[in-house]
Design a protein around this motif. Structure first.
Motif, PDB file in Angstrom:
ATOM      1  N   ASP A 263      89.212  51.300  -8.498  1.00 19.08           N
ATOM      2  CA  ASP A 263      88.441  51.719  -9.672  1.00 19.08           C
ATOM      3  C   ASP A 263      87.271  50.761  -9.866  1.00 19.08           C
ATOM      4  N   PRO A 264      86.024  51.266  -9.783  1.00 20.05           N
ATOM      5  CA  PRO A 264      84.874  50.357  -9.841  1.00 20.05           C
ATOM      6  C   PRO A 264      84.583  49.895 -11.269  1.00 20.05           C
ATOM      7  N   PRO A 265      84.017  48.715 -11.416  1.00 17.92           N
ATOM      8  CA  PRO A 265      83.563  48.288 -12.748  1.00 17.92           C
ATOM      9  C   PRO A 265      82.310  49.078 -13.135  1.00 17.92           C
ATOM     10  N   ALA A 266      81.984  49.074 -14.438  1.00 18.43           N
ATOM     11  CA  ALA A 266      80.794  49.807 -14.891  1.00 18.43           C
ATOM     12  C   ALA A 266      79.569  49.268 -14.181  1.00 18.43           C
ATOM     13  N   GLY A 267      78.705  50.192 -13.786  1.00 18.47           N
ATOM     14  CA  GLY A 267      77.429  49.807 -13.183  1.00 18.47           C
ATOM     15  C   GLY A 267      77.537  49.355 -11.733  1.00 18.47           C
ATOM     16  N   ALA A 268      78.710  49.515 -11.095  1.00 16.98           N
ATOM     17  CA  ALA A 268      78.887  49.070  -9.702  1.00 16.98           C
ATOM     18  C   ALA A 268      77.985  49.881  -8.781  1.00 16.98           C
ATOM     19  N   SER A 269      77.567  49.240  -7.676  1.00 21.76           N
ATOM     20  CA  SER A 269      76.744  50.027  -6.761  1.00 21.76           C
ATOM     21  C   SER A 269      77.641  50.669  -5.711  1.00 21.76           C
ATOM     22  N   LEU A 270      77.692  52.026  -5.819  1.00 16.87           N
ATOM     23  CA  LEU A 270      78.663  52.815  -5.047  1.00 16.87           C
ATOM     24  C   LEU A 270      78.219  53.025  -3.609  1.00 16.87           C
ATOM     25  N   LEU A 271      79.210  53.158  -2.716  1.00 16.47           N
ATOM     26  CA  LEU A 271      78.960  53.423  -1.295  1.00 16.47           C
ATOM     27  C   LEU A 271      79.595  54.766  -0.925  1.00 16.47           C
ATOM     28  N   SER A 272      79.133  55.360   0.214  1.00 20.39           N
ATOM     29  CA  SER A 272      79.781  56.601   0.672  1.00 20.39           C
ATOM     30  C   SER A 272      81.138  56.254   1.241  1.00 20.39           C
ATOM     31  N   PRO A 273      82.154  57.011   0.883  1.00 23.74           N
ATOM     32  CA  PRO A 273      83.486  56.687   1.366  1.00 23.74           C
ATOM     33  C   PRO A 273      83.708  57.135   2.805  1.00 23.74           C
ATOM     34  N   THR A 274      84.550  56.406   3.513  1.00 25.32           N
ATOM     35  CA  THR A 274      84.990  56.805   4.845  1.00 25.32           C
ATOM     36  C   THR A 274      86.399  57.372   4.716  1.00 25.32           C
ATOM     37  N   ILE A 275      86.897  57.903   5.809  1.00 26.89           N
ATOM     38  CA  ILE A 275      88.253  58.442   5.824  1.00 26.89           C
ATOM     39  C   ILE A 275      89.270  57.329   5.547  1.00 26.89           C
ATOM     40  N   GLU A 276      88.932  56.125   5.986  1.00 25.00           N
ATOM     41  CA  GLU A 276      89.828  54.990   5.758  1.00 25.00           C
ATOM     42  C   GLU A 276      89.907  54.666   4.260  1.00 25.00           C
ATOM     43  N   ASP A 277      88.769  54.786   3.583  1.00 27.36           N
ATOM     44  CA  ASP A 277      88.769  54.561   2.135  1.00 27.36           C
ATOM     45  C   ASP A 277      89.645  55.592   1.433  1.00 27.36           C
ATOM     46  N   GLY A 278      89.513  56.876   1.856  1.00 25.08           N
ATOM     47  CA  GLY A 278      90.329  57.938   1.267  1.00 25.08           C
ATOM     48  C   GLY A 278      91.801  57.643   1.483  1.00 25.08           C
ATOM     49  N   TYR A 279      92.117  57.212   2.678  1.00 26.46           N
ATOM     50  CA  TYR A 279      93.507  56.879   3.030  1.00 26.46           C
ATOM     51  C   TYR A 279      94.019  55.739   2.144  1.00 26.46           C
ATOM     52  N   LEU A 280      93.180  54.725   1.938  1.00 26.45           N
ATOM     53  CA  LEU A 280      93.584  53.575   1.117  1.00 26.45           C
ATOM     54  C   LEU A 280      93.852  53.966  -0.336  1.00 26.45           C
ATOM     55  N   THR A 281      93.118  54.961  -0.821  1.00 27.18           N
ATOM     56  CA  THR A 281      93.357  55.356  -2.213  1.00 27.18           C
ATOM     57  C   THR A 281      94.671  56.127  -2.350  1.00 27.18           C
ATOM     58  N   LEU A 282      95.106  56.748  -1.241  1.00 23.27           N
ATOM     59  CA  LEU A 282      96.368  57.507  -1.270  1.00 23.27           C
ATOM     60  C   LEU A 282      97.573  56.614  -1.086  1.00 23.27           C
ATOM     61  N   VAL A 283      97.448  55.725  -0.097  1.00 26.29           N
ATOM     62  CA  VAL A 283      98.580  54.896   0.292  1.00 26.29           C
ATOM     63  C   VAL A 283      98.274  53.481  -0.167  1.00 26.29           C
ATOM     64  N   ASP A 284      98.838  53.119  -1.293  1.00 24.89           N
ATOM     65  CA  ASP A 284      98.573  51.779  -1.815  1.00 24.89           C
ATOM     66  C   ASP A 284      99.427  50.797  -1.024  1.00 24.89           C
ATOM     67  N   LEU A 285      98.785  50.174  -0.026  1.00 25.60           N
ATOM     68  CA  LEU A 285      99.538  49.335   0.914  1.00 25.60           C
ATOM     69  C   LEU A 285     100.170  48.131   0.216  1.00 25.60           C
ATOM     70  N   ARG A 286      99.551  47.670  -0.890  1.00 22.10           N
ATOM     71  CA  ARG A 286     100.117  46.487  -1.567  1.00 22.10           C
ATOM     72  C   ARG A 286     101.487  46.795  -2.136  1.00 22.10           C
ATOM     73  N   SER A 287     101.712  48.088  -2.556  1.00 27.05           N
ATOM     74  CA  SER A 287     102.982  48.394  -3.199  1.00 27.05           C
ATOM     75  C   SER A 287     104.095  48.571  -2.178  1.00 27.05           C
ATOM     76  N   THR A 288     103.741  48.721  -0.898  1.00 24.02           N
ATOM     77  CA  THR A 288     104.781  49.000   0.093  1.00 24.02           C
ATOM     78  C   THR A 288     104.989  47.858   1.079  1.00 24.02           C
ATOM     79  N   GLU A 289     104.068  46.876   1.084  1.00 20.23           N
ATOM     80  CA  GLU A 289     104.157  45.815   2.089  1.00 20.23           C
ATOM     81  C   GLU A 289     105.529  45.140   2.111  1.00 20.23           C
ATOM     82  N   GLY A 290     106.064  44.850   0.921  1.00 19.14           N
ATOM     83  CA  GLY A 290     107.326  44.132   0.856  1.00 19.14           C
ATOM     84  C   GLY A 290     108.506  44.926   1.379  1.00 19.14           C
ATOM     85  N   GLN A 291     108.363  46.257   1.460  1.00 22.64           N
ATOM     86  CA  GLN A 291     109.510  47.084   1.840  1.00 22.64           C
ATOM     87  C   GLN A 291     109.582  47.322   3.332  1.00 22.64           C
ATOM     88  N   ARG A 292     108.525  46.966   4.107  1.00 21.19           N
ATOM     89  CA  ARG A 292     108.499  47.352   5.508  1.00 21.19           C
ATOM     90  C   ARG A 292     108.746  46.176   6.434  1.00 21.19           C
TER      91      ARG A 292
END
Ligand SMILES: Nc1ncnc2c1ncn2[C@@H]1O[C@H](COP(=O)(O)OP(=O)(O)OP(=O)(O)O)[C@@H](O)[C@H]1O
Length: 292
Positions: A263-292
């Motif tokens: 979630d960007p802060p107000a006024g952030a300068s936005l970039l075009s997303p890649t497929i990897e960015d889309g993937y990161l928003t779906l799979v929050d790796l921080r929440s699963t790292e400890g389980q794997r």
């Protein structure tokens, strides 16, 4: 049946559940595959290999249905009919290192019921040629590079010209030129075949796949076009001069600026997303790292 259009369904997987003891590897997975490459993305342990093995009829699910080319892949006669139409490149192809490339592929061709010796040998030469290994066919597998071994495994999967190809991380360990060659080959093969490709390479997905399926903890989190996956991160990728502590991912790029996803802060300068960015928003790796 030849797949002539992307809307022809080759494989239908419905409500698959598979447990290994107390681990639920697949938790109600449904997908359909048509002509073209379907990419399977997901973190380690998401269930990708398990799903591929079920579709390849190597293991049975606890519940759910799998049909391919109109056959029930979970019944005895249906399973045989499906096996005759599929090629599977597993993560570990079980090479016998003292076999030559030719001998290994020939051995697979025997398992695939090619009984006429001359026709079988012609087929083995055809598939070795297709993967660019005709000159190395007499070499022992132990003397081949990792990339060449991957090509031998791919040749074995291509024996009998299967209408369904199941590829488990086929480009792992390949150099960029070899990856490009594999991509070219997969794209060509996928023109009239269904290809199910498990990969961690988001570039492969972007450049090859008609559909991408994201699995996480045994569940389908996304199924759609690669650009749609990238679109999930629209408005959620921005650049900053310092690390963004609240972001899902934040890293310093080669230019010195930080690339952030979340979630960007107000006024952030936005970039075009890649497929990897889309993937990161779906799979929050921080929440699963400890389980794997
Ligand atoms: N033979 C097995 N016995 C017990 N547990 C297994 C077995 N195979 C897989 N698992 C577990 O099932 C889950 C799914 O594993 P799977 O190999 O399908 O994931 P994956 O998405 O292919 O992972 P990776 O990207 O690391 O290859 C994991 O928790 C894994 O530890």
């Amino acid at each position: 049946m030849t797949l002539t259009s992307a809307t022809d369904v080759a494989v239908r997987v419905d409500g698959l559940v598979l447990r290994y003891g107390r681990t639920t590897a697949l938790d109600g997975v449904s997908v359909t595959l048509g002509a073209g490459v379907t990419g399977l993305l997901g973190p380690n342990g998401a269930g990708k290999t398990t799903l591929l093995r079920v579709v390849a009829t190597a293991i049975r699910p606890d519940s759910g249905a799998v049909s391919a080319f109109g056959h029930d892949a979970l019944s005895g006669p249906g399973r045989l009919a499906v096996r005759r139409r599929l090629g599977y490149l597993p993560q570990d192809p079980g090479f016998h290192p003292s076999f030559t490339a030719f001998e290994f592929v020939d051995y697979v061709a025997i398992l695939k019921e090619l009984t006429s010796r001359s026709a079988r040998h012609a087929e083995v030469r055809r598939v070795l040629d297709l993967v660019g290994l005709d000159a190395q066919r007499g070499k022992r597998i132990r003397a081949l590079s990792g990339g060449m071994r991957q090509r031998v495994a791919l040749a074995a999967a291509l024996v009998g010209d299967p209408a369904l190809l199941i590829l488990d991380e086929p480009t792992v360990g390949l150099d960029p030129e070899q990856r490009m060659r594999f991509r070219e080959l997969f794209a060509e093969l996928a023109e009239d075949r269904a290809v199910l490709l498990s990969t961690h390479q988001t570039e492969d997905v972007m450049s090859l796949c008609r559909v991408v399926v994201v699995l996480d903890q045994g569940r389908v989190r996304f199924s759609g076009a690669p650009l749609e996956l990238a679109g999930l991160a629209a408005g959620r990728v921005w650049t900053s001069d310092t690390r963004a502590p609240g972001a899902l991912a934040s890293w310093r790029t080669g230019t010195g600026a930080y690339r952030n996803v979340g979630d960007p802060p107000a006024g952030a300068s936005l970039l075009s997303p890649t497929i990897e960015d889309g993937y990161l928003t779906l799979v929050d790796l921080r929440s699963t790292e400890g389980q794997r």
